[in-house]
Design a protein around this motif. Structure first.
Motif, PDB file in Angstrom:
ATOM      1  N   PRO A   1       0.810  -1.232   0.000  1.00  0.00           N
ATOM      2  CA  PRO A   1       0.000   0.000   0.000  1.00  0.00           C
ATOM      3  C   PRO A   1       0.841   1.280   0.000  1.00  0.00           C
ATOM      4  N   ALA A   2       1.900   1.325   0.811  1.00  0.00           N
ATOM      5  CA  ALA A   2       2.734   2.540   0.834  1.00  0.00           C
ATOM      6  C   ALA A   2       3.408   2.732  -0.521  1.00  0.00           C
ATOM      7  N   ALA A   3       3.805   1.625  -1.157  1.00  0.00           N
ATOM      8  CA  ALA A   3       4.418   1.720  -2.490  1.00  0.00           C
ATOM      9  C   ALA A   3       3.432   2.329  -3.487  1.00  0.00           C
ATOM     10  N   GLN A   4       2.164   1.967  -3.319  1.00  0.00           N
ATOM     11  CA  GLN A   4       1.153   2.516  -4.217  1.00  0.00           C
ATOM     12  C   GLN A   4       1.043   4.037  -4.046  1.00  0.00           C
ATOM     13  N   ALA A   5       1.120   4.497  -2.781  1.00  0.00           N
ATOM     14  CA  ALA A   5       1.070   5.942  -2.529  1.00  0.00           C
ATOM     15  C   ALA A   5       2.273   6.639  -3.175  1.00  0.00           C
ATOM     16  N   MET A   6       3.430   5.994  -3.106  1.00  0.00           N
ATOM     17  CA  MET A   6       4.639   6.575  -3.708  1.00  0.00           C
ATOM     18  C   MET A   6       4.492   6.658  -5.236  1.00  0.00           C
ATOM     19  N   ARG A   7       3.983   5.594  -5.818  1.00  0.00           N
ATOM     20  CA  ARG A   7       3.772   5.590  -7.281  1.00  0.00           C
ATOM     21  C   ARG A   7       2.778   6.670  -7.691  1.00  0.00           C
ATOM     22  N   ARG A   8       1.726   6.777  -6.892  1.00  0.00           N
ATOM     23  CA  ARG A   8       0.714   7.793  -7.197  1.00  0.00           C
ATOM     24  C   ARG A   8       1.300   9.195  -7.127  1.00  0.00           C
ATOM     25  N   ALA A   9       2.149   9.430  -6.143  1.00  0.00           N
ATOM     26  CA  ALA A   9       2.756  10.761  -6.003  1.00  0.00           C
ATOM     27  C   ALA A   9       3.637  11.079  -7.204  1.00  0.00           C
ATOM     28  N   LEU A  10       4.411  10.080  -7.637  1.00  0.00           N
ATOM     29  CA  LEU A  10       5.286  10.286  -8.800  1.00  0.00           C
ATOM     30  C   LEU A  10       4.450  10.536 -10.058  1.00  0.00           C
ATOM     31  N   ALA A  11       3.399   9.732 -10.225  1.00  0.00           N
ATOM     32  CA  ALA A  11       2.538   9.893 -11.406  1.00  0.00           C
ATOM     33  C   ALA A  11       1.853  11.254 -11.377  1.00  0.00           C
ATOM     34  N   ASP A  12       1.423  11.661 -10.184  1.00  0.00           N
ATOM     35  CA  ASP A  12       0.740  12.942 -10.017  1.00  0.00           C
ATOM     36  C   ASP A  12       1.672  14.101 -10.396  1.00  0.00           C
ATOM     37  N   ALA A  13       2.959  13.898 -10.106  1.00  0.00           N
ATOM     38  CA  ALA A  13       3.946  14.942 -10.408  1.00  0.00           C
ATOM     39  C   ALA A  13       4.474  14.821 -11.836  1.00  0.00           C
ATOM     40  N   GLY A  14       4.186  13.698 -12.488  1.00  0.00           N
ATOM     41  CA  GLY A  14       4.743  13.460 -13.814  1.00  0.00           C
ATOM     42  C   GLY A  14       6.245  13.237 -13.766  1.00  0.00           C
ATOM     43  N   VAL A  15       6.660  12.493 -12.744  1.00  0.00           N
ATOM     44  CA  VAL A  15       8.091  12.313 -12.491  1.00  0.00           C
ATOM     45  C   VAL A  15       8.411  10.818 -12.485  1.00  0.00           C
ATOM     46  N   ALA A  16       9.572  10.454 -13.015  1.00  0.00           N
ATOM     47  CA  ALA A  16      10.022   9.059 -13.001  1.00  0.00           C
ATOM     48  C   ALA A  16      10.951   8.849 -11.806  1.00  0.00           C
ATOM     49  N   PRO A  17      11.084   7.598 -11.328  1.00  0.00           N
ATOM     50  CA  PRO A  17      11.995   7.351 -10.199  1.00  0.00           C
ATOM     51  C   PRO A  17      13.393   7.922 -10.437  1.00  0.00           C
ATOM     52  N   GLU A  18      13.871   7.834 -11.669  1.00  0.00           N
ATOM     53  CA  GLU A  18      15.229   8.312 -11.992  1.00  0.00           C
ATOM     54  C   GLU A  18      15.366   9.830 -11.845  1.00  0.00           C
ATOM     55  N   ASP A  19      14.231  10.523 -11.795  1.00  0.00           N
ATOM     56  CA  ASP A  19      14.276  11.984 -11.651  1.00  0.00           C
ATOM     57  C   ASP A  19      14.565  12.423 -10.225  1.00  0.00           C
ATOM     58  N   LEU A  20      14.424  11.497  -9.258  1.00  0.00           N
ATOM     59  CA  LEU A  20      14.565  11.881  -7.854  1.00  0.00           C
ATOM     60  C   LEU A  20      16.037  12.065  -7.479  1.00  0.00           C
ATOM     61  N   CYS A  21      16.320  13.205  -6.833  1.00  0.00           N
ATOM     62  CA  CYS A  21      17.699  13.503  -6.396  1.00  0.00           C
ATOM     63  C   CYS A  21      17.882  13.227  -4.919  1.00  0.00           C
ATOM     64  N   TYR A  22      16.777  13.134  -4.173  1.00  0.00           N
ATOM     65  CA  TYR A  22      16.872  12.982  -2.715  1.00  0.00           C
ATOM     66  C   TYR A  22      15.557  12.429  -2.185  1.00  0.00           C
ATOM     67  N   ILE A  23      15.662  11.568  -1.180  1.00  0.00           N
ATOM     68  CA  ILE A  23      14.471  11.070  -0.474  1.00  0.00           C
ATOM     69  C   ILE A  23      14.622  11.383   1.008  1.00  0.00           C
ATOM     70  N   ASN A  24      13.674  12.145   1.548  1.00  0.00           N
ATOM     71  CA  ASN A  24      13.609  12.317   2.994  1.00  0.00           C
ATOM     72  C   ASN A  24      12.610  11.287   3.489  1.00  0.00           C
ATOM     73  N   THR A  25      13.128  10.231   4.100  1.00  0.00           N
ATOM     74  CA  THR A  25      12.281   9.099   4.472  1.00  0.00           C
ATOM     75  C   THR A  25      11.464   9.404   5.724  1.00  0.00           C
ATOM     76  N   HIS A  26      10.487   8.543   5.974  1.00  0.00           N
ATOM     77  CA  HIS A  26       9.771   8.600   7.245  1.00  0.00           C
ATOM     78  C   HIS A  26      10.748   8.168   8.343  1.00  0.00           C
ATOM     79  N   GLY A  27      11.500   7.086   8.085  1.00  0.00           N
ATOM     80  CA  GLY A  27      12.637   6.666   8.918  1.00  0.00           C
ATOM     81  C   GLY A  27      12.519   6.892  10.408  1.00  0.00           C
ATOM     82  N   THR A  28      11.608   6.183  11.063  1.00  0.00           N
ATOM     83  CA  THR A  28      11.406   6.431  12.492  1.00  0.00           C
ATOM     84  C   THR A  28      12.484   5.798  13.359  1.00  0.00           C
ATOM     85  N   GLY A  29      13.125   4.750  12.837  1.00  0.00           N
ATOM     86  CA  GLY A  29      14.101   4.030  13.649  1.00  0.00           C
ATOM     87  C   GLY A  29      13.509   2.849  14.400  1.00  0.00           C
ATOM     88  N   THR A  30      12.210   2.544  14.140  1.00  0.00           N
ATOM     89  CA  THR A  30      11.680   1.298  14.706  1.00  0.00           C
ATOM     90  C   THR A  30      12.036   0.178  13.728  1.00  0.00           C
TER      91      THR A  30
END
Lengths: 390, 82
Positions: A253-282
């Motif tokens: 499900p989270a992957a689907q949200a990520m895909r939707r965000a990229l599609a909504d922006a008209g951006v391909a994965p290769e276009d990303l320069c940086y990811i600020n993750t949720h990264g809670t540390g659990t």
């Protein structure tokens, strides 16, 4: 629909300090604000910014929101009045727990208990202070609440339902009742160390703060000559439909949200320069989140610099998505990615990843300087933003 | 709770509450009527709740009408002293 929305003001109060500039500079300097397993906004003094009445009538989370909003609105050039009809401006402030009460005892109730606790009180106070008369409310998707607020506002501006929006998230839930509950649930780090993606990670550390952004249509911002600090390019969301606190183990499900965000922006994965993750540390979050990112981004993930700033700010819950959007926008605009503080031994079981271990210059992608910030909340709320440099 | 409550102690509490409600300090005199002070119904409710918590005295909100700060303080002190 790929029309981006302009960010013309940002403001934050976090354990790293009062202001968005100090947040970005201390992150890039490789600092953390976590002390003794806790992240508090120790430099925040409500009396310095708010009247006694505002202090009394706003719980701490809303006080943080008011101060963050003041910075954002000032930066947007709105200090001397709203540049759009007040009824065409939205105000959405997300929060997980709202005005978490110091005491759960009925005998401690006062007439202000309810107005202080209301999750919508931060949005209401912002509207009152600035005379905003468009729709206002709180998003409440736990740790995704701040990202939800930005996503909802972006959609409304794109569709022409609103000219602008004052949005973000706020949280101040470090009261005994809440801390104890997180500890008993096993989410809080028993060692007081937040090491996202670390081999020995054992949980998150409580933080508190607020992040507020001023959003406008790009055309509107340009027409009034406002400086555009960055772009909200796309938003995607989904629900796990799995468990009240645990993420969906397959990450789908989270992957689907990520895909939707990229599609909504008209951006391909290769276009990303940086990811600020949720990264809670659990252990659970980081494993499921990376699984989702890998599902959504495929082979591109391994070479996209990524970090979690929660090791420096603490877990900001409902403020997280908004503060981390501000952090991401600063990284894209300044061209430098902040590191994951304290990460020295990444968990190899997470697969090949490009961890930012110390501040690093970002390499613009084929479509410009574009980043992704994802927020995954208790309840299975997944909210993902694609952001861009101006 | 003290056995007796001085009017001055109640006045101090009312003054602090009104200042926290945003009332200008210099306008808070014993002679000032609540009707003339810049407070709303929520401020009044909060004041009554604080008095109740502190002195265990219940003052109906309607009693604030046409009453001065000094009169309320004396009223609370008298009831608390019973």
């Amino acid at each position: 629909m790929t029309l981006p929305v302009a960010v013309t003001g940002v403001g934050s109060v976090t354990p790293l300090g009062v202001g968005a500039a100090v947040l970005a500079s201390r992150l890039v300097a490789g600092e953390t604000a976590l002390v003794g397993g806790d992240g508090r906004c120790v430099e925040f003094d409500a009396g310095e910014f708010l009247t006694r009445r505002e202090s009394r009538r706003n719980a701490r989370f809303a006080q943080l929101a008011l101060v963050a909003a003041d910075e954002a609105v000032h930066q947007a050039g709105w200090s001397n009045g709203l540049p759009y009809p007040p009824e065409e401006i939205l105000c959405i402030v997300g929060t997980g727990l709202g005005g978490a009460p110091e005491s759960p005892q009925g005998t401690d109730a006062t007439p202000l208990t309810v107005p202080l606790m209301m999750a919508n009180s931060a949005a209401a106070s912002l509207c009152t202070r600035y005379g905003i008369r468009g729709e206002s409310f709180a998003t409440s998707g736990a740790c995704a609440a701040g990202a939800q607020a930005i996503g909802v506002a972006m959609g409304a501006i794109r569709r022409g339902e609103a000219a602008a929006a004052v949005v973000g998230g706020a949280e101040a839930a470090s009261v005994p009742l809440i801390c104890e509950s997180f500890a008993q649930a096993g989410a809080l780090s028993p060692t007081g160390r937040c090491v996202p993606f670390g081999a020995d990670r054992d949980g998150f550390v409580m933080g508190e703060g607020a992040g507020i952004l001023v959003l406008e249509s790009v055309a509107g911002a340009r027409a009034r000559g406002a400086e555009i600090l960055g772009l909200v390019m796309g938003y995607g969301a989904s629900s796990d439909a799995h468990h009240v606190t645990a993420p969906s183990p397959d990450g789908v499900p989270a992957a689907q949200a990520m895909r939707r965000a990229l599609a909504d922006a008209g951006v391909a994965p290769e276009d990303l320069c940086y990811i600020n993750t949720h990264g809670t540390g659990t252990p659970l979050n980081d494993e499921a989140e990376i699984r989702s990112l890998r599902l959504a981004l495929g082979d591109a993930l391994a070479s996209i610099p990524l970090s979690s700033t929660k090791a420096a700010t603490g877990h900001l819950f409902g403020a997280g998505g908004a503060v981390e959007s501000i952090i991401t926008l600063a990284a894209l605009r300044g061209g430098t990615a902040p590191p994951t503080y304290g990460l020295s031994e990444p968990d190899r079981r997470l697969g090949e990843l490009d961890h930012v271990l110390s501040a690093r210059a970002l390499k613009p992608g084929p479509s410009g300087v574009i980043g992704l910030s994802d927020s995954l909340g208790f309840g299975g709320h997944n909210s993902v933003l694609v952001l861009g440099a101006p | 709770m003290p056995a007796t409550v001085s009017t001055e102690a109640v006045l101090d509490l009312i003054r602090t509450e009104l200042i926290d409600s945003g009332v200008e300090e210099e306008t808070i005199t014993p002679e000032a009527k609540f009707d003339d002070l810049d407070i709303d119904s929520l401020d009044a409710a909060e004041l009554m709740a604080t008095i109740k918590r502190k002195f265990h005295i219940t003052i109906p909100r309607a009693e604030l009408a046409d009453v001065t700060v000094g009169q309320l303080a004396a009223n609370v002190a008298e009831k608390a002293g019973l």
